[in-house]
Motif scaffolding. Structure first.
Motif, short mmCIF file in Angstrom:
data_model
loop_
_atom_site.label_atom_id
_atom_site.label_comp_id
_atom_site.label_asym_id
_atom_site.label_seq_id
_atom_site.Cartn_x
_atom_site.Cartn_y
_atom_site.Cartn_z
N ALA A 159 -32.36 -7.42 27.94
CA ALA A 159 -32.31 -6.78 26.62
C ALA A 159 -32.25 -7.84 25.52
CB ALA A 159 -31.11 -5.83 26.51
N HIS A 160 -32.37 -7.37 24.31
CA HIS A 160 -32.35 -8.22 23.12
C HIS A 160 -30.97 -8.82 22.87
CE1 HIS A 160 -33.33 -9.02 18.75
NE2 HIS A 160 -34.49 -9.25 19.29
N LYS A 161 -29.95 -8.27 23.53
CA LYS A 161 -28.58 -8.75 23.45
C LYS A 161 -27.99 -8.71 24.85
CE LYS A 161 -25.42 -5.94 21.82
NZ LYS A 161 -24.65 -5.08 20.90
N PRO A 162 -26.86 -9.38 25.08
CA PRO A 162 -26.20 -9.23 26.38
C PRO A 162 -25.94 -7.75 26.64
CG PRO A 162 -25.15 -10.95 25.08
CD PRO A 162 -26.11 -10.26 24.16
N TRP A 163 -26.34 -7.27 27.81
CA TRP A 163 -26.33 -5.84 28.08
C TRP A 163 -25.06 -5.45 28.83
CZ3 TRP A 163 -28.90 -2.42 25.56
CH2 TRP A 163 -29.01 -1.11 26.02
N LYS A 164 -24.15 -4.80 28.13
CA LYS A 164 -22.88 -4.37 28.71
C LYS A 164 -23.10 -3.12 29.56
CE LYS A 164 -18.21 -4.49 28.50
NZ LYS A 164 -17.44 -5.50 29.23
N LEU A 165 -22.63 -3.15 30.80
CA LEU A 165 -22.83 -2.04 31.73
C LEU A 165 -21.61 -1.13 31.69
CD1 LEU A 165 -24.44 -4.02 34.69
CD2 LEU A 165 -25.57 -2.86 32.78
N THR A 166 -21.44 -0.43 30.59
CA THR A 166 -20.25 0.36 30.34
C THR A 166 -20.07 1.50 31.34
OG1 THR A 166 -20.46 -0.15 27.98
CG2 THR A 166 -19.00 1.65 28.58
N LYS A 167 -21.15 2.21 31.66
CA LYS A 167 -21.04 3.35 32.57
C LYS A 167 -20.64 2.89 33.97
CE LYS A 167 -24.22 6.43 30.15
NZ LYS A 167 -25.48 7.21 30.24
N ALA A 168 -21.15 1.76 34.38
CA ALA A 168 -20.78 1.23 35.70
C ALA A 168 -19.32 0.78 35.69
CB ALA A 168 -21.69 0.06 36.07
N SER A 172 -29.55 -11.95 35.05
CA SER A 172 -28.24 -12.51 35.39
C SER A 172 -27.21 -11.40 35.32
CB SER A 172 -27.87 -13.66 34.43
OG SER A 172 -27.76 -13.19 33.10
N VAL A 173 -26.12 -11.59 36.06
CA VAL A 173 -25.04 -10.61 36.10
C VAL A 173 -23.71 -11.35 36.03
CG1 VAL A 173 -23.95 -8.70 37.34
CG2 VAL A 173 -26.43 -9.07 37.53
N ALA A 174 -22.87 -10.96 35.09
CA ALA A 174 -21.51 -11.50 34.97
C ALA A 174 -20.53 -10.40 35.37
CB ALA A 174 -21.23 -11.97 33.55
N VAL A 175 -19.65 -10.73 36.32
CA VAL A 175 -18.69 -9.76 36.83
C VAL A 175 -17.28 -10.33 36.78
CG1 VAL A 175 -17.93 -8.42 38.83
CG2 VAL A 175 -20.36 -8.71 38.40
N GLY A 176 -16.36 -9.54 36.26
CA GLY A 176 -14.95 -9.82 36.39
C GLY A 176 -14.25 -8.58 36.90
N LEU A 177 -13.40 -8.74 37.91
CA LEU A 177 -12.69 -7.61 38.49
C LEU A 177 -11.19 -7.87 38.48
CD1 LEU A 177 -14.85 -6.92 41.70
CD2 LEU A 177 -14.90 -5.63 39.57
N GLN A 178 -10.43 -6.86 38.13
CA GLN A 178 -8.99 -6.89 38.31
C GLN A 178 -8.68 -5.90 39.43
OE1 GLN A 178 -6.27 -5.19 35.26
NE2 GLN A 178 -5.38 -7.24 35.17
N ILE A 179 -8.07 -6.39 40.49
CA ILE A 179 -7.87 -5.58 41.69
C ILE A 179 -6.40 -5.60 42.10
CG2 ILE A 179 -8.47 -5.32 44.13
CD1 ILE A 179 -11.14 -6.62 43.51
N LYS A 180 -5.86 -4.42 42.37
CA LYS A 180 -4.50 -4.29 42.86
C LYS A 180 -4.50 -3.37 44.08
CE LYS A 180 -2.22 -5.04 38.39
NZ LYS A 180 -1.27 -4.50 37.38
N GLY A 181 -4.04 -3.92 45.20
CA GLY A 181 -3.99 -3.13 46.42
C GLY A 181 -5.32 -2.61 46.88
N GLY A 182 -6.38 -3.36 46.66
CA GLY A 182 -7.71 -2.94 47.07
C GLY A 182 -8.41 -2.00 46.11
N ALA A 208 -18.91 -9.70 29.24
CA ALA A 208 -18.11 -9.17 30.33
C ALA A 208 -16.62 -9.38 30.08
CB ALA A 208 -18.52 -9.84 31.64
N ILE A 209 -16.26 -10.53 29.53
CA ILE A 209 -14.85 -10.87 29.32
C ILE A 209 -14.26 -10.14 28.12
CG2 ILE A 209 -13.31 -12.76 28.64
CD1 ILE A 209 -15.18 -14.63 30.23
N GLY A 210 -15.03 -10.10 27.03
CA GLY A 210 -14.53 -9.57 25.76
C GLY A 210 -14.08 -10.71 24.86
N ALA A 211 -14.49 -10.68 23.62
CA ALA A 211 -14.18 -11.76 22.68
C ALA A 211 -14.37 -11.27 21.26
CB ALA A 211 -15.07 -12.97 22.95
N ALA A 253 -21.68 -7.26 32.79
CA ALA A 253 -22.76 -7.40 31.81
C ALA A 253 -23.96 -8.08 32.47
CB ALA A 253 -22.29 -8.21 30.61
N MET A 254 -25.13 -7.83 31.89
CA MET A 254 -26.37 -8.41 32.41
C MET A 254 -27.08 -9.22 31.33
SD MET A 254 -28.09 -5.35 34.68
CE MET A 254 -29.21 -6.48 35.53
N GLY A 255 -27.82 -10.21 31.79
CA GLY A 255 -28.68 -10.98 30.91
C GLY A 255 -30.12 -10.87 31.38
N GLY A 256 -31.06 -11.23 30.51
CA GLY A 256 -32.47 -11.17 30.86
C GLY A 256 -33.07 -9.79 30.84
#
Length: 328
Positions: free
Chosen positions: A265-274, A242-252, A169-172, A260-263
């Motif tokens: 897929a075979h790897k951490p599942w990035k929810l790109t479309k969402a 599991s679900v990892a969420v990070g949000l950057q919010i400006k003015g609502g 979710a964070i990027g590394a 990203a989700m865990g549990g």
């Protein structure tokens, strides 16, 4: 446990030079030693890395932090700079295992965690991950804990790490050294792999490569974040979802999302479309529900894990809502 030799090394070069095709690097050993006891892993040599100097957290040129691969999970999660700049990572890591295990487990080892699929651990059962070509017992067996995304007919196991989901979710980037001494950087999204026809390979490391650091990108999710872990019991259990969420919010308005989700897929599942859907949207329950529906649209569950689809939708909405409401 089968006999093996133990090699103590003082530095990276000694570790790389000691490596052979039947070696394993040893960090905290919280996963590897268990696998050896179960006769799943059978290394002829363990190369102990504990004397190597990769136990620090430092600033990097990208405006983020660099985590030493041999720093313990506890030291990482509780580090003041991690708690301040990457609280999502801290929250995820502190949800894993027990304090005793987190005190021993290393960051590099966490990246390499093996699946907890019972067919992988039970050597009397077929498992393509453990013994390529033997079959997958979970396909027609007990698969309530298994993947709903990205699997193949060779393997439907899931990645068990909490830290990995937060990093997705964070990027590394993961820094590794090759046996010839050259280094390379692997984007975190490319570090783990889907099973395809080679389920025995959990990641894209080359033989003998040594993980030395995890480089975190510029922190942008330090205010609005949440890690949701749903499990069968509240203590010492791996995630059903599991679900990892990070949000950057400006003015609502959501300007950036890490999701990203865990549990699942075979790897951490990035929810790109969402993530793409939420960009520029208001942080509302309606938009969170639409994002969750979009995220789970391509799920392909088995008979025993159909519950993960609806659970996944509700988990995503809950995690997004908690992230939005959280403000330091």
């Amino acid at each position: 446990m089968r006999p093996f030799t133990y090699t103590d090394v003082e530095n990276k070069d000694q570790a790389l030079n000691a490596y052979t095709e039947t070696s394993h690097y040893l960090g905290g050993g919280t996963n590897l030693v268990d696998l050896m006891k179960e006769d799943v892993e059978r290394p002829d040599q363990l190369i102990d890395l504990q004397k190597l100097d990769y136990k620090k957290i430092t600033s990097n040129e990208n405006g983020g932090l660099t985590l030493g691969s041999l720093l313990s999970n506890s030291e990482t999660a509780n580090h003041p700079e991690i708690r301040k700049k990457y609280p999502l990572l801290s929250m995820a890591m502190l949800s894993a295992a027990t304090a005793q295990i987190r005190n021993m487990a290393t960051n590099g080892g966490n990246l390499l965690q093996s699946t907890r699929c019972p067919y992988f651990y039970e050597t009397s059962m077929p498992c393509n991950k453990r013994e390529p070509g033997s079959g997958c017992g979970a396909l027609d067996g007990m698969n309530g804990l298994h993947a709903i995304f990205g699997y193949s007919d060779k393997c439907i196991a899931v990645n068990p790490s909490d830290m990995n989901v937060a990093l997705a979710a964070i990027g590394a980037e993961v820094e590794v050294f090759k046996p010839n001494g050259d280094s390379r950087m692997i984007p975190f999204s490319d570090f783990h792999r889907l099973p395809g026809d080679q389920p025995q390979k959990d990641n894209n490391l080359e033989p003998g490569e040594l993980i030395t650091a995890i480089h975190l990108s510029d922190p942008v999710f330090s205010d609005h974040y949440y890690y949701l872990k749903i499990r069968e019991r509240s203590s010492y259990a791996f995630a059903l979802i599991s679900v990892a969420v990070g949000l950057q919010i400006k003015g609502g308005t959501i300007t950036k999302t890490g999701l990203a989700m865990g549990g699942v897929a075979h790897k951490p599942w990035k929810l790109t479309k969402a993530e793409e859907f939420l960009a520029g949207k208001a942080a509302t329950l309606t938009n969170f529900e639409k994002a969750a529906d979009l995220a789970m649209r391509e799920a392909k569950p088995f008979e025993d894990n159909k519950y993960k689809v609806e659970m996944g939708k509700k988990a995503i909405v809950r995690a997004l809502s908690q992230a939005f409401e959280r403000k330091i």
